[in-house]
Design a protein around this motif. Structure first.
Motif, short mmCIF file in Angstrom:
data_model
loop_
_atom_site.label_atom_id
_atom_site.label_comp_id
_atom_site.label_asym_id
_atom_site.label_seq_id
_atom_site.Cartn_x
_atom_site.Cartn_y
_atom_site.Cartn_z
N LEU A 194 0.84 -1.19 0.00
CA LEU A 194 0.00 0.00 0.00
C LEU A 194 0.88 1.24 0.00
O LEU A 194 0.61 2.20 -0.73
CB LEU A 194 -0.94 0.01 1.21
N ARG A 195 1.92 1.24 0.79
CA ARG A 195 2.83 2.39 0.86
C ARG A 195 3.42 2.67 -0.51
O ARG A 195 3.49 3.82 -0.95
CB ARG A 195 3.95 2.11 1.89
N GLU A 196 3.84 1.64 -1.20
CA GLU A 196 4.42 1.80 -2.53
C GLU A 196 3.39 2.32 -3.53
O GLU A 196 3.67 3.22 -4.31
CB GLU A 196 5.00 0.47 -3.01
N GLN A 197 2.21 1.75 -3.51
CA GLN A 197 1.17 2.10 -4.49
C GLN A 197 0.54 3.46 -4.23
O GLN A 197 0.14 4.14 -5.16
CB GLN A 197 0.09 1.03 -4.51
N ALA A 198 0.44 3.86 -2.97
CA ALA A 198 -0.26 5.10 -2.63
C ALA A 198 0.55 6.35 -2.97
O ALA A 198 -0.01 7.43 -3.10
CB ALA A 198 -0.65 5.10 -1.15
N GLY A 199 1.85 6.23 -3.08
CA GLY A 199 2.66 7.35 -3.55
C GLY A 199 3.39 8.11 -2.46
O GLY A 199 3.20 7.92 -1.27
N ALA A 200 4.23 9.03 -2.93
CA ALA A 200 5.14 9.77 -2.05
C ALA A 200 4.42 10.79 -1.18
O ALA A 200 4.99 11.26 -0.19
CB ALA A 200 6.20 10.46 -2.89
N GLY A 201 3.19 11.13 -1.49
CA GLY A 201 2.46 12.11 -0.69
C GLY A 201 1.86 11.54 0.58
O GLY A 201 1.28 12.28 1.38
N VAL A 202 2.01 10.24 0.79
CA VAL A 202 1.43 9.60 1.97
C VAL A 202 2.31 9.88 3.18
O VAL A 202 3.51 9.61 3.17
CB VAL A 202 1.26 8.08 1.75
N GLY A 203 1.69 10.41 4.23
CA GLY A 203 2.40 10.69 5.47
C GLY A 203 2.13 9.67 6.55
O GLY A 203 2.81 9.64 7.57
N GLY A 204 1.12 8.83 6.34
CA GLY A 204 0.82 7.81 7.34
C GLY A 204 -0.14 6.76 6.81
O GLY A 204 -0.95 7.03 5.93
N ILE A 205 0.00 5.58 7.37
CA ILE A 205 -0.90 4.47 7.08
C ILE A 205 -1.36 3.91 8.42
O ILE A 205 -0.55 3.62 9.29
CB ILE A 205 -0.22 3.35 6.27
N VAL A 206 -2.67 3.79 8.58
CA VAL A 206 -3.24 3.19 9.78
C VAL A 206 -3.77 1.82 9.40
O VAL A 206 -4.45 1.67 8.38
CB VAL A 206 -4.38 4.07 10.36
N THR A 207 -3.42 0.82 10.22
CA THR A 207 -3.87 -0.54 9.95
C THR A 207 -4.62 -1.10 11.15
O THR A 207 -4.42 -0.68 12.28
CB THR A 207 -2.68 -1.48 9.64
N PHE A 208 -5.49 -2.05 10.85
CA PHE A 208 -6.22 -2.79 11.87
C PHE A 208 -6.18 -4.26 11.48
O PHE A 208 -6.44 -4.60 10.33
CB PHE A 208 -7.68 -2.32 11.95
N VAL A 209 -5.85 -5.11 12.44
CA VAL A 209 -5.92 -6.56 12.23
C VAL A 209 -6.86 -7.12 13.29
O VAL A 209 -6.67 -6.89 14.48
CB VAL A 209 -4.53 -7.23 12.35
N GLY A 210 -7.89 -7.83 12.85
CA GLY A 210 -8.81 -8.49 13.76
C GLY A 210 -8.50 -9.97 13.84
O GLY A 210 -8.05 -10.58 12.87
N TYR A 211 -8.75 -10.55 15.03
CA TYR A 211 -8.45 -11.95 15.30
C TYR A 211 -9.70 -12.67 15.79
O TYR A 211 -10.58 -12.05 16.39
CB TYR A 211 -7.36 -12.07 16.37
#
Length: 164
Positions: free
Chosen positions: A22-39
């Motif tokens: 996602l970081r690679e595809q979203a581009g250089a303008g991305v300052g943050g990625i929030v993730t959630f993993v459910g179990y």
């Protein structure tokens, strides 16, 4: 992988690899990625969960998840979103869902990710059957608190810094 992904699959997933893609595809303008993993967790108080079996409505489920992600992208400035939801037989503590939202600013990423997980819990056509130690089996019912939380997003204006 594009910057907007929806997958419903039996196979497990690698959250770190999904985040990196996602970081690679979203581009250089991305300052943050929030993730959630459910179990998969114990739902019933009387015995431990052995297996959670998830069924879904193929085609319709993916379309609903796409709509949820598109709504998040329209409400917040998201450069990319990922939703991976597993189906089939899952044991206790297995990963069940991965959600990620990428944005130039953390606030949009946090709200987008939170909205997606809240909305998919109540809107996506998944059905859960739980089997407990000892063999007791039952359908997991949707909680009113989840429905209320999802509904509260509809009452919150886009861009609002206060989450429901």
């Amino acid at each position: 992988m594009s910057a907007h992904v929806v997958l419903v699959q039996e196979a497990d997933f690698d959250g770190a690899a999904l985040t990196a893609e996602l970081r690679e595809q979203a581009g250089a303008g991305v300052g943050g990625i929030v993730t959630f993993v459910g179990y998969v967790r114990d739902y019933a108080p009387d015995a431990p969960t052995e297996t959670l079996f998830l069924e879904h409505y193929p085609g319709m489920c993916e379309r609903e998840l796409e709509d949820i992600a598109a709504t998040a992208r329209a409400r917040w400035n998201l450069a990319g979103t990922v939703i991976v939801h597993r189906v089939g037989a899952l044991s206790r503590n297995a990963q069940i869902v991965f959600v990620a939202a990428a944005s130039a600013h953390r606030g949009d990423a946090f709200r987008g990710c939170e909205y997606i997980i809240d909305a998919l819990k109540t809107r996506a056509p998944f059905w859960k059957s739980e089997t407990l130690a000892g063999g007791k089996r039952f359908w997991v019912e949707q909680r009113q608190a989840d429905e209320d939380r999802t509904r509260s997003w509809d009452e919150t204006p886009a861009g609002n810094k206060d989450t429901p």
